[in-house]
Design a protein around this motif. Sequence first.
Motif, PDB file in Angstrom:
ATOM      1  N   ASP A   1    -102.108  32.204 -35.899  1.00 22.80           N
ATOM      2  CA  ASP A   1    -101.029  31.224 -36.098  1.00 22.80           C
ATOM      3  C   ASP A   1     -99.677  31.812 -35.698  1.00 22.80           C
ATOM      4  O   ASP A   1     -98.664  31.617 -36.397  1.00 22.80           O
ATOM      5  N   GLY A   2     -99.646  32.594 -34.636  1.00 22.71           N
ATOM      6  CA  GLY A   2     -98.396  33.174 -34.163  1.00 22.71           C
ATOM      7  C   GLY A   2     -97.901  34.351 -34.979  1.00 22.71           C
ATOM      8  O   GLY A   2     -96.820  34.882 -34.732  1.00 22.71           O
ATOM      9  N   LYS A   3     -98.671  34.750 -35.976  1.00 18.45           N
ATOM     10  CA  LYS A   3     -98.286  35.893 -36.804  1.00 18.45           C
ATOM     11  C   LYS A   3     -99.203  37.082 -36.508  1.00 18.45           C
ATOM     12  O   LYS A   3    -100.381  36.897 -36.191  1.00 18.45           O
ATOM     13  N   THR A   4     -98.651  38.282 -36.627  1.00 12.78           N
ATOM     14  CA  THR A   4     -99.487  39.475 -36.484  1.00 12.78           C
ATOM     15  C   THR A   4    -100.149  39.788 -37.831  1.00 12.78           C
ATOM     16  O   THR A   4     -99.453  39.989 -38.830  1.00 12.78           O
ATOM     17  N   VAL A   5    -101.447  39.785 -37.833  1.00 13.93           N
ATOM     18  CA  VAL A   5    -102.199  40.129 -39.038  1.00 13.93           C
ATOM     19  C   VAL A   5    -102.782  41.525 -38.845  1.00 13.93           C
ATOM     20  O   VAL A   5    -103.391  41.802 -37.815  1.00 13.93           O
ATOM     21  N   THR A   6    -102.562  42.402 -39.820  1.00 15.62           N
ATOM     22  CA  THR A   6    -103.022  43.781 -39.712  1.00 15.62           C
ATOM     23  C   THR A   6    -104.099  44.054 -40.757  1.00 15.62           C
ATOM     24  O   THR A   6    -104.045  43.527 -41.868  1.00 15.62           O
ATOM     25  N   ILE A   7    -105.079  44.884 -40.392  1.00 18.45           N
ATOM     26  CA  ILE A   7    -106.145  45.279 -41.317  1.00 18.45           C
ATOM     27  C   ILE A   7    -106.243  46.794 -41.276  1.00 18.45           C
ATOM     28  O   ILE A   7    -106.382  47.387 -40.203  1.00 18.45           O
ATOM     29  N   GLY A   8    -106.127  47.421 -42.451  1.00 19.09           N
ATOM     30  CA  GLY A   8    -106.216  48.880 -42.514  1.00 19.09           C
ATOM     31  C   GLY A   8    -107.304  49.294 -43.491  1.00 19.09           C
ATOM     32  O   GLY A   8    -107.750  48.503 -44.327  1.00 19.09           O
ATOM     33  N   GLY A   9    -107.738  50.542 -43.390  1.00 19.43           N
ATOM     34  CA  GLY A   9    -108.777  50.999 -44.308  1.00 19.43           C
ATOM     35  C   GLY A   9    -108.741  52.496 -44.521  1.00 19.43           C
ATOM     36  O   GLY A   9    -108.279  53.256 -43.663  1.00 19.43           O
TER      37      GLY A   9
ATOM     38  N   ALA B   1    -106.162  41.303 -49.833  1.00 18.90           N
ATOM     39  CA  ALA B   1    -105.450  40.514 -48.808  1.00 18.90           C
ATOM     40  C   ALA B   1    -104.231  39.893 -49.469  1.00 18.90           C
ATOM     41  O   ALA B   1    -104.370  38.997 -50.313  1.00 18.90           O
ATOM     42  N   ASN B   2    -103.031  40.347 -49.109  1.00 22.26           N
ATOM     43  CA  ASN B   2    -101.841  39.909 -49.857  1.00 22.26           C
ATOM     44  C   ASN B   2    -101.059  38.754 -49.224  1.00 22.26           C
ATOM     45  O   ASN B   2    -100.042  38.311 -49.767  1.00 22.26           O
ATOM     46  N   GLY B   3    -101.500  38.272 -48.065  1.00 23.52           N
ATOM     47  CA  GLY B   3    -100.884  37.067 -47.496  1.00 23.52           C
ATOM     48  C   GLY B   3     -99.524  37.254 -46.867  1.00 23.52           C
ATOM     49  O   GLY B   3     -98.920  36.295 -46.365  1.00 23.52           O
ATOM     50  N   LYS B   4     -99.010  38.495 -46.857  1.00 27.91           N
ATOM     51  CA  LYS B   4     -97.656  38.755 -46.358  1.00 27.91           C
ATOM     52  C   LYS B   4     -97.460  38.424 -44.878  1.00 27.91           C
ATOM     53  O   LYS B   4     -96.321  38.288 -44.414  1.00 27.91           O
ATOM     54  N   ALA B   5     -98.536  38.340 -44.118  1.00 26.24           N
ATOM     55  CA  ALA B   5     -98.389  38.036 -42.685  1.00 26.24           C
ATOM     56  C   ALA B   5     -97.918  36.598 -42.474  1.00 26.24           C
ATOM     57  O   ALA B   5     -97.315  36.281 -41.445  1.00 26.24           O
ATOM     58  N   GLY B   6     -98.197  35.734 -43.435  1.00 31.18           N
ATOM     59  CA  GLY B   6     -97.688  34.367 -43.353  1.00 31.18           C
ATOM     60  C   GLY B   6     -98.516  33.424 -42.489  1.00 31.18           C
ATOM     61  O   GLY B   6     -98.045  32.346 -42.125  1.00 31.18           O
TER      62      GLY B   6
END
Lengths: 415, 415
Positions: A179-187, A248-253
């Motif tokens: 949706d035009g936002k950068t979503v990041t996944i870390g581990g 998953a904290n939703g901060k990417a929007g």
Amino acid sequence: MNSVNQVDMLKENKGSLIDGSITSPLGFLAGGLFCGIKRKRLDLAWLYSEVPATAAAVYTTNLFQAPPLKVTQDSIQSGGKIQGVIVNSGNANACTGEEGLKNALLMRRKFAEHIGVREHLIAVSSTGIIGEQLPIEKIEKGILNMTDFYQQNDATDFETAILTTDTFVKHACTELEIDGKTVTIGGAAKGSGMIHPNMATMLAFITTDANIQQDALNQSLKKVTDETFNMITVDGDTSTNDTVLILANGKAGNKELTPAHPKWHAFEQCVKLVCQSLAKQIARDGEGATKLIEVQVKSAESDQDAKKVAKSIVGSNLVKAAIYGEDPNWGRIIAAIGYSGIELDPTKINVSLGPYKLLENGLPYPFSEKEATNYLQQNETIQIFVDLSAASGNAVAWGCDLTYDYVKINASYRT
Amino acid sequence: MNSVNQVDMLKENKGSLIDGSITSPLGFLAGGLFCGIKRKRLDLAWLYSEVPATAAAVYTTNLFQAPPLKVTQDSIQSGGKIQGVIVNSGNANACTGEEGLKNALLMRRKFAEHIGVREHLIAVSSTGIIGEQLPIEKIEKGILNMTDFYQQNDATDFETAILTTDTFVKHACTELEIDGKTVTIGGAAKGSGMIHPNMATMLAFITTDANIQQDALNQSLKKVTDETFNMITVDGDTSTNDTVLILANGKAGNKELTPAHPKWHAFEQCVKLVCQSLAKQIARDGEGATKLIEVQVKSAESDQDAKKVAKSIVGSNLVKAAIYGEDPNWGRIIAAIGYSGIELDPTKINVSLGPYKLLENGLPYPFSEKEATNYLQQNETIQIFVDLSAASGNAVAWGCDLTYDYVKINASYRT
């Protein structure tokens, strides 16, 4: 990062890892410190999300499930959100009965009080020696030493503080556009020893700033865990404490992800990419290991059958010792396929070691032993390919070689 | 032997082993010679009964069943009688396709012709390297060197000629009185490596001069194998060639044994005694082993459950390495119970190591680590007792410790 290329790659289900860690997604902080459970090394780790994060977890199937797992389960069940995670290494708080549960609950409460959130927003993990009570007063003191998350924010400290017999820290990261936002996944993860399908003394923590529905997150984590963490084996044992936790904290929007979202599949592939990378790092760091073994099985009757064969090979002590000995001993691969418990036609099986075909239609293929031995000597990742020529079931499993050092480490872990 | 005492003991279901071998029962001869498959050591063994013997066999469950097993199966199915057995070591004749089957059939025919009996009275076994064609001309020459069974009769030669990586020969013998006749049961076996429940590269040959109905013999061998050979494990792998063969030639002159015979149970216990002794010798001689591990599980929901738990413990690399390291690490025993796959109540489990209680009602019991370590250091047979406090299911399993030498042997078997 070129996000157009990234998206293109994800469309092709390829994705790629980027530099990063559990603190790469927006709004996550993490750190680690020394509280005195171990003699010297960091032994208390914390993870914090600026806002309560949607949470899901998968736990060990071992019947002796340790108290911290029950506490984390209780937290997640109570509202589906986690904001802080506290992890100690050096002591597993397993087989510790009522007192162990009391200590795990205390660990949750002290951390919750210290950071000023409700108890049920806290997850707890422990890893280390089984059967000794947690030195809870040391952990309490350690918590008091967490004075400023922003100042103490250091993902490497977190990665270090969760280790036991591991020889290196493990992390992975990727991102994609939604949706035009950068979503990041870390581990971040720890493993080493007792690592087996169905999870062993391994802990994995996945963070993402994606906005995602809890049910979808839960379902996705289970699926991904089955294809990654549950496909590694070091010694066939499973442990009392294993946990994979995703926040998953939703901060990417982005708009809330569900299986109906057009980017759902791409997102899931990215979670898988991170988990697979961590799983392989864990297998590679198996106790005493010198090589990572990857077994790819294709054309089985079902994915389930392919998994059984892949795990059977990667779990065979004889195969593992042969690879340590740099010996292209396909007889042991064949034997492991034969006792994997699936129905198959032995006359249709093809086996390759890296680029070298060893077996065709169930019979020895005239390969150059010298070249195959050379392949084993030259590579740190050894690939075994099995084609069952039945239907379209596929699976990949990872493990490591069986070495003198494995015996050494495990003959004297407690002393 | 004092046969009255012997009978008394058997009534109490105790039985005892006596000096003896596969040639102790009346009418059996055996020997072994060198035919050139191995570099130096004896590699061709023969077993002969003066009259055709009632026969039964149990084979590996590995799907890559080797050609010799098919040939033996064919012989037994054809009339239920075997008079001669020919066994080679050094080459397993496994994964050898059509040519392998042709060679196994040829081995049967050549031996049958040489001793002047019908082909279907011959059983064939092979053990050794997988995937290379049998040097059949060497075996043919070896057969021609069998000139006089009575002169060449030497059970130790037989026991030696069937070995591969074994470090000692394995035999057992017992006797009992049936219908006023002395019935003797003898056995020889080879194992070492790839030894696991459901049989691995292990061969066992049992002889008896009992007169017994074939169906009863068959049923009895299956039952006894399940409680003995299928309860040992060295490394969790099962092989392509394993066979347990029993021959009963009736020379003792007792009335035909069936389950209705008053001595049926005593006879079966004696067969079990011999098989259990061989199974323990195989486990003790596991590759690189320094200790025999015996796990006794009692009060499980069922015998099946008890078996799963016993095998899970004795098959755990972590338990095996801890025992090699003389470390009373009960946490690993607990973990192995927990992932054995049965339902159980963790709060009801008691575990002892030899005379030392380690765990009571699922919680650590305050034992002297020094004494327990001392027990591990002083004994060659290590006993682990597990009480599940559920119902009346029992089982015993045997295995060995995991050592540097296991890795050494298996990292370089072919080269």
